[in-house]
Design a protein around this motif. Sequence first.
Motif, PDB file in Angstrom:
ATOM      1  N   GLY A  38       0.811  -1.215   0.000  1.00 36.75           N
ATOM      2  CA  GLY A  38       0.000   0.000   0.000  1.00 36.75           C
ATOM      3  C   GLY A  38       0.841   1.260   0.000  1.00 36.75           C
ATOM      4  N   LYS A  39       1.897   1.264  -0.788  1.00 33.67           N
ATOM      5  CA  LYS A  39       2.838   2.385  -0.817  1.00 33.67           C
ATOM      6  C   LYS A  39       2.903   2.975  -2.217  1.00 33.67           C
ATOM      7  CE  LYS A  39       5.047   1.212   3.221  1.00 33.67           C
ATOM      8  NZ  LYS A  39       4.721   1.981   4.360  1.00 33.67           N
ATOM      9  N   GLY A  40       3.361   4.210  -2.288  1.00 37.55           N
ATOM     10  CA  GLY A  40       3.614   4.846  -3.565  1.00 37.55           C
ATOM     11  C   GLY A  40       4.979   4.421  -4.091  1.00 37.55           C
ATOM     12  N   LYS A  41       5.233   4.743  -5.345  1.00 35.52           N
ATOM     13  CA  LYS A  41       6.471   4.352  -6.009  1.00 35.52           C
ATOM     14  C   LYS A  41       7.713   4.845  -5.259  1.00 35.52           C
ATOM     15  CE  LYS A  41       8.534   4.614 -10.593  1.00 35.52           C
ATOM     16  NZ  LYS A  41       8.316   5.094 -11.963  1.00 35.52           N
ATOM     17  N   GLU A  42       7.685   6.087  -4.799  1.00 33.87           N
ATOM     18  CA  GLU A  42       8.852   6.641  -4.087  1.00 33.87           C
ATOM     19  C   GLU A  42       9.087   5.919  -2.759  1.00 33.87           C
ATOM     20  OE1 GLU A  42      11.211   8.615  -5.323  1.00 33.87           O
ATOM     21  OE2 GLU A  42      10.036   8.420  -7.158  1.00 33.87           O
ATOM     22  N   GLU A  43       8.008   5.575  -2.080  1.00 25.82           N
ATOM     23  CA  GLU A  43       8.145   4.828  -0.823  1.00 25.82           C
ATOM     24  C   GLU A  43       8.722   3.433  -1.077  1.00 25.82           C
ATOM     25  OE1 GLU A  43       4.680   6.052   2.192  1.00 25.82           O
ATOM     26  OE2 GLU A  43       3.949   5.540   0.164  1.00 25.82           O
ATOM     27  N   VAL A  44       8.313   2.814  -2.173  1.00 28.11           N
ATOM     28  CA  VAL A  44       8.836   1.496  -2.526  1.00 28.11           C
ATOM     29  C   VAL A  44      10.324   1.611  -2.858  1.00 28.11           C
ATOM     30  CG1 VAL A  44       8.694  -0.418  -4.172  1.00 28.11           C
ATOM     31  CG2 VAL A  44       6.608   0.588  -3.251  1.00 28.11           C
ATOM     32  N   LYS A  45      10.700   2.680  -3.542  1.00 27.37           N
ATOM     33  CA  LYS A  45      12.121   2.898  -3.836  1.00 27.37           C
ATOM     34  C   LYS A  45      12.924   3.057  -2.540  1.00 27.37           C
ATOM     35  CE  LYS A  45      11.869   4.904  -8.448  1.00 27.37           C
ATOM     36  NZ  LYS A  45      12.137   6.121  -9.256  1.00 27.37           N
ATOM     37  N   GLN A  46      12.344   3.731  -1.555  1.00 34.06           N
ATOM     38  CA  GLN A  46      13.006   3.878  -0.253  1.00 34.06           C
ATOM     39  C   GLN A  46      13.166   2.522   0.438  1.00 34.06           C
ATOM     40  OE1 GLN A  46      10.613   6.764   1.827  1.00 34.06           O
ATOM     41  NE2 GLN A  46      11.434   8.482   0.649  1.00 34.06           N
ATOM     42  N   MET A  47      12.148   1.666   0.320  1.00 32.18           N
ATOM     43  CA  MET A  47      12.252   0.313   0.874  1.00 32.18           C
ATOM     44  C   MET A  47      13.409  -0.424   0.192  1.00 32.18           C
ATOM     45  SD  MET A  47       8.192  -0.753   1.000  1.00 32.18           S
ATOM     46  CE  MET A  47       8.562  -2.484   0.921  1.00 32.18           C
ATOM     47  N   GLY A  48      13.517  -0.254  -1.119  1.00 28.42           N
ATOM     48  CA  GLY A  48      14.605  -0.873  -1.869  1.00 28.42           C
ATOM     49  C   GLY A  48      15.964  -0.363  -1.424  1.00 28.42           C
ATOM     50  N   ALA A  49      16.054   0.936  -1.159  1.00 29.35           N
ATOM     51  CA  ALA A  49      17.320   1.516  -0.690  1.00 29.35           C
ATOM     52  C   ALA A  49      17.688   0.959   0.685  1.00 29.35           C
ATOM     53  CB  ALA A  49      17.216   3.039  -0.649  1.00 29.35           C
ATOM     54  N   TRP A  50      16.693   0.785   1.540  1.00 31.27           N
ATOM     55  CA  TRP A  50      16.944   0.209   2.864  1.00 31.27           C
ATOM     56  C   TRP A  50      17.445  -1.234   2.722  1.00 31.27           C
ATOM     57  CZ3 TRP A  50      14.750  -3.895   5.564  1.00 31.27           C
ATOM     58  CH2 TRP A  50      15.078  -3.981   6.914  1.00 31.27           C
ATOM     59  N   MET A  51      16.799  -2.000   1.844  1.00 32.89           N
ATOM     60  CA  MET A  51      17.239  -3.381   1.605  1.00 32.89           C
ATOM     61  C   MET A  51      18.670  -3.393   1.060  1.00 32.89           C
ATOM     62  SD  MET A  51      15.193  -5.789   2.485  1.00 32.89           S
ATOM     63  CE  MET A  51      15.810  -7.151   1.510  1.00 32.89           C
ATOM     64  N   LYS A  52      18.976  -2.477   0.153  1.00 31.94           N
ATOM     65  CA  LYS A  52      20.324  -2.410  -0.406  1.00 31.94           C
ATOM     66  C   LYS A  52      21.342  -2.182   0.703  1.00 31.94           C
ATOM     67  CE  LYS A  52      23.301  -0.607  -3.971  1.00 31.94           C
ATOM     68  NZ  LYS A  52      24.117  -1.785  -3.896  1.00 31.94           N
ATOM     69  N   SER A  53      21.016  -1.331   1.659  1.00 34.74           N
ATOM     70  CA  SER A  53      21.957  -1.082   2.766  1.00 34.74           C
ATOM     71  C   SER A  53      22.194  -2.361   3.572  1.00 34.74           C
ATOM     72  CB  SER A  53      21.455   0.048   3.673  1.00 34.74           C
ATOM     73  OG  SER A  53      20.354  -0.366   4.463  1.00 34.74           O
ATOM     74  N   LYS A  54      21.165  -3.169   3.752  1.00 30.61           N
ATOM     75  CA  LYS A  54      21.305  -4.435   4.473  1.00 30.61           C
ATOM     76  C   LYS A  54      22.163  -5.418   3.680  1.00 30.61           C
ATOM     77  CE  LYS A  54      18.881  -3.164   7.927  1.00 30.61           C
ATOM     78  NZ  LYS A  54      19.591  -2.813   9.157  1.00 30.61           N
ATOM     79  N   PHE A  55      21.952  -5.495   2.387  1.00 34.68           N
ATOM     80  CA  PHE A  55      22.744  -6.371   1.531  1.00 34.68           C
ATOM     81  C   PHE A  55      24.201  -5.890   1.489  1.00 34.68           C
ATOM     82  CE2 PHE A  55      18.843  -8.257   0.452  1.00 34.68           C
ATOM     83  CZ  PHE A  55      19.053  -9.360  -0.369  1.00 34.68           C
ATOM     84  N   ASP A  56      24.378  -4.566   1.375  1.00 34.70           N
ATOM     85  CA  ASP A  56      25.733  -4.020   1.350  1.00 34.70           C
ATOM     86  C   ASP A  56      26.484  -4.369   2.638  1.00 34.70           C
ATOM     87  OD1 ASP A  56      25.337  -2.920  -1.161  1.00 34.70           O
ATOM     88  OD2 ASP A  56      25.063  -0.854  -0.424  1.00 34.70           O
ATOM     89  N   ALA A  57      25.793  -4.284   3.765  1.00 39.08           N
ATOM     90  CA  ALA A  57      26.422  -4.602   5.054  1.00 39.08           C
ATOM     91  C   ALA A  57      26.881  -6.057   5.097  1.00 39.08           C
ATOM     92  CB  ALA A  57      25.453  -4.314   6.206  1.00 39.08           C
ATOM     93  N   ALA A  58      26.167  -6.934   4.383  1.00 34.60           N
ATOM     94  CA  ALA A  58      26.527  -8.356   4.325  1.00 34.60           C
ATOM     95  C   ALA A  58      27.433  -8.650   3.120  1.00 34.60           C
ATOM     96  CB  ALA A  58      25.278  -9.214   4.261  1.00 34.60           C
TER      97      ALA A  58
END
Length: 188
Positions: A38-58
């Motif tokens: 139930g999010k807009g495109k920009e919010e989904v992109k922010q979720m993706g950026a957060w996931m990227k930070s988690k992947f980068d940390a690993a």
Amino acid sequence: MKQCSEVDFEVRWLPFQLDPAASEKASSRMEAYAKKFGKGKEEVKQMGAWMKSKFDAAELPYNFTESALVSNTFDAHRVLTAAYKHGGAAAQDKAAEALFHSYFAKEKAPNDPEELKEAAKAAGLDATALMDKSYVASETQEEMKVGKKLGVRGVPHFVIRTEGSRSEEISGAQPSEAFLSVFQSMTR
């Protein structure tokens, strides 16, 4: 077997579909996530950026762009079932790594035929056999009952068992300390 201090363990991937009704036809992951959460495109992109930070940390690759695809995951689960059946945990790990790389780094749909073939090859399987949709389908359906029986509602979900009958469950992405705590409590 993998080592964790003095604990030997084997990883066994069991199938669980977050959306069993998902289409076989690949579609936009961005749009699917927007609808699901139930999010807009920009919010989904922010979720993706957060996931990227988690992947980068690993130190793992992760991409989430407009090109990212999603689809039904049953065929990917069939590859994992076949890999374990024919090569055990080591083969299944190789298939899982290939599938995760395809989805998270290459942004491919989980049922992309070429990616399924690559995952099968990584596990030492005959990729041609997996193109038959009935191949290990009944075994995969049977394995899916395990998650339902346990009441699993999301992934990842870990069941940690001793050689006896003792078991503990950990739901969701957890820090390594959570696993170490369970391993230590189960080896006492």
